[in-house]
Design a protein around this motif. Sequence first.
Motif, PDB file in Angstrom:
ATOM      1  N   GLY A   3       0.850  -1.177   0.000  1.00 21.78           N
ATOM      2  CA  GLY A   3       0.000   0.000   0.000  1.00 21.78           C
ATOM      3  C   GLY A   3       0.892   1.235   0.000  1.00 21.78           C
ATOM      4  N   TYR A   4       0.385   2.321   0.549  1.00 22.22           N
ATOM      5  CA  TYR A   4       1.208   3.520   0.638  1.00 22.22           C
ATOM      6  C   TYR A   4       0.894   4.265   1.925  1.00 22.22           C
ATOM      7  CZ  TYR A   4      -2.907   5.927  -1.241  1.00 22.22           C
ATOM      8  OH  TYR A   4      -4.175   6.414  -1.436  1.00 22.22           O
ATOM      9  N   VAL A   5       1.864   5.048   2.346  1.00 25.23           N
ATOM     10  CA  VAL A   5       1.756   5.842   3.561  1.00 25.23           C
ATOM     11  C   VAL A   5       1.767   7.311   3.157  1.00 25.23           C
ATOM     12  CG1 VAL A   5       2.866   6.418   5.753  1.00 25.23           C
ATOM     13  CG2 VAL A   5       2.962   4.085   4.899  1.00 25.23           C
ATOM     14  N   GLU A   6       0.788   8.055   3.660  1.00 23.24           N
ATOM     15  CA  GLU A   6       0.732   9.495   3.422  1.00 23.24           C
ATOM     16  C   GLU A   6       1.218  10.216   4.673  1.00 23.24           C
ATOM     17  OE1 GLU A   6      -2.837  10.759   0.719  1.00 23.24           O
ATOM     18  OE2 GLU A   6      -3.543   9.345   2.243  1.00 23.24           O
ATOM     19  N   TYR A   7       1.961  11.300   4.471  1.00 21.16           N
ATOM     20  CA  TYR A   7       2.509  12.086   5.576  1.00 21.16           C
ATOM     21  C   TYR A   7       1.810  13.446   5.618  1.00 21.16           C
ATOM     22  CZ  TYR A   7       6.123   8.571   5.262  1.00 21.16           C
ATOM     23  OH  TYR A   7       6.783   7.366   5.232  1.00 21.16           O
ATOM     24  N   LYS A  67      -3.316  -4.140  -0.784  1.00 20.82           N
ATOM     25  CA  LYS A  67      -3.442  -5.584  -0.952  1.00 20.82           C
ATOM     26  C   LYS A  67      -2.790  -6.295   0.232  1.00 20.82           C
ATOM     27  CE  LYS A  67      -2.859  -9.058  -4.526  1.00 20.82           C
ATOM     28  NZ  LYS A  67      -2.363  -9.275  -5.893  1.00 20.82           N
ATOM     29  N   ILE A  68      -3.493  -7.281   0.760  1.00 23.67           N
ATOM     30  CA  ILE A  68      -2.970  -8.141   1.818  1.00 23.67           C
ATOM     31  C   ILE A  68      -3.191  -9.583   1.369  1.00 23.67           C
ATOM     32  CG2 ILE A  68      -3.145  -8.873   4.224  1.00 23.67           C
ATOM     33  CD1 ILE A  68      -4.328  -6.079   4.841  1.00 23.67           C
ATOM     34  N   VAL A  69      -2.126 -10.357   1.383  1.00 27.20           N
ATOM     35  CA  VAL A  69      -2.208 -11.773   1.018  1.00 27.20           C
ATOM     36  C   VAL A  69      -1.971 -12.585   2.292  1.00 27.20           C
ATOM     37  CG1 VAL A  69      -1.229 -13.631  -0.383  1.00 27.20           C
ATOM     38  CG2 VAL A  69      -1.324 -11.295  -1.292  1.00 27.20           C
ATOM     39  N   PHE A  70      -2.919 -13.452   2.593  1.00 25.44           N
ATOM     40  CA  PHE A  70      -2.800 -14.304   3.765  1.00 25.44           C
ATOM     41  C   PHE A  70      -2.155 -15.629   3.366  1.00 25.44           C
ATOM     42  CE2 PHE A  70      -6.180 -11.351   4.766  1.00 25.44           C
ATOM     43  CZ  PHE A  70      -5.842 -10.956   6.055  1.00 25.44           C
ATOM     44  N   GLU A  71      -1.580 -16.292   4.333  1.00 25.77           N
ATOM     45  CA  GLU A  71      -0.877 -17.549   4.070  1.00 25.77           C
ATOM     46  C   GLU A  71      -1.803 -18.616   3.495  1.00 25.77           C
ATOM     47  OE1 GLU A  71       2.682 -19.155   6.497  1.00 25.77           O
ATOM     48  OE2 GLU A  71       0.886 -20.132   7.299  1.00 25.77           O
ATOM     49  N   MET A  93      -7.146  -9.789   0.490  1.00 27.17           N
ATOM     50  CA  MET A  93      -7.963  -8.584   0.679  1.00 27.17           C
ATOM     51  C   MET A  93      -7.323  -7.517  -0.213  1.00 27.17           C
ATOM     52  SD  MET A  93      -8.356  -8.379   4.832  1.00 27.17           S
ATOM     53  CE  MET A  93      -9.635  -7.111   4.879  1.00 27.17           C
ATOM     54  N   ASP A  94      -8.121  -6.834  -1.012  1.00 29.11           N
ATOM     55  CA  ASP A  94      -7.567  -5.748  -1.809  1.00 29.11           C
ATOM     56  C   ASP A  94      -8.596  -4.653  -2.006  1.00 29.11           C
ATOM     57  OD1 ASP A  94      -9.225  -6.511  -3.946  1.00 29.11           O
ATOM     58  OD2 ASP A  94      -7.661  -7.664  -4.913  1.00 29.11           O
ATOM     59  N   THR A  95      -8.154  -3.579  -2.640  1.00 25.99           N
ATOM     60  CA  THR A  95      -9.024  -2.411  -2.781  1.00 25.99           C
ATOM     61  C   THR A  95      -9.775  -2.401  -4.098  1.00 25.99           C
ATOM     62  OG1 THR A  95      -7.132  -1.127  -3.603  1.00 25.99           O
ATOM     63  CG2 THR A  95      -7.654  -0.952  -1.253  1.00 25.99           C
ATOM     64  N   SER A  96      -9.584  -3.429  -4.913  1.00 23.37           N
ATOM     65  CA  SER A  96     -10.313  -3.453  -6.189  1.00 23.37           C
ATOM     66  C   SER A  96     -11.779  -3.770  -5.941  1.00 23.37           C
ATOM     67  CB  SER A  96      -9.696  -4.481  -7.140  1.00 23.37           C
ATOM     68  OG  SER A  96      -9.824  -5.769  -6.600  1.00 23.37           O
ATOM     69  N   ALA A  97     -12.628  -3.203  -6.793  1.00 27.75           N
ATOM     70  CA  ALA A  97     -14.070  -3.452  -6.688  1.00 27.75           C
ATOM     71  C   ALA A  97     -14.344  -4.895  -7.128  1.00 27.75           C
ATOM     72  CB  ALA A  97     -14.847  -2.468  -7.560  1.00 27.75           C
ATOM     73  N   HIS A  98     -15.186  -5.586  -6.397  1.00 25.63           N
ATOM     74  CA  HIS A  98     -15.484  -6.991  -6.725  1.00 25.63           C
ATOM     75  C   HIS A  98     -16.803  -7.095  -7.434  1.00 25.63           C
ATOM     76  CE1 HIS A  98     -12.089  -8.395  -4.436  1.00 25.63           C
ATOM     77  NE2 HIS A  98     -12.450  -7.559  -3.461  1.00 25.63           N
TER      78      HIS A  98
END
Length: 136
Positions: free
Chosen positions: A61-65, A122-126, A131-136
């Motif tokens: 992902g990204y971090v905003e400051y 995006k998060i990938v579990f083992e 889980m991601d931000t794309s529309a399903h």
Amino acid sequence: MSHLIEVEKSLETRQSEMRKAVSVSLAKAVPIKDDSGYATGELIALTYKNESSRNVRAFEGYVEYFDVLGNDLGKSSLQVLRQLKPEESGELAEKHFELRLIMLRDKQSGDLRVTVTWNPEKIVFEDGTVMDTSAH
């Protein structure tokens, strides 16, 4: 409600759920100084933690400051490609060479007056679920 507003709300909802699985926060910021002692940038350390009950394989992902007034100071991408067990955490450091960050360091305390917002993509579990931000 317009389609664009629905999409934005859906993205916010997905990111909120993803933040519950993996958290990211600012751990510390250390000034980078040249040979003459002048600050030329900041070494930013971020901590991340698996807040879920499942093993995480990788995430990005990204971090905003932001400064204390909420002004945008920029963003940086974040990608962690290592397994995290539930409640396990880690830290990574990145260099920032922006005068805006250097100028935000409190002259008396030395604290960097910056907040961060974690925007997971995006998060990938083992177990293979994603889980991601794309529309399903």
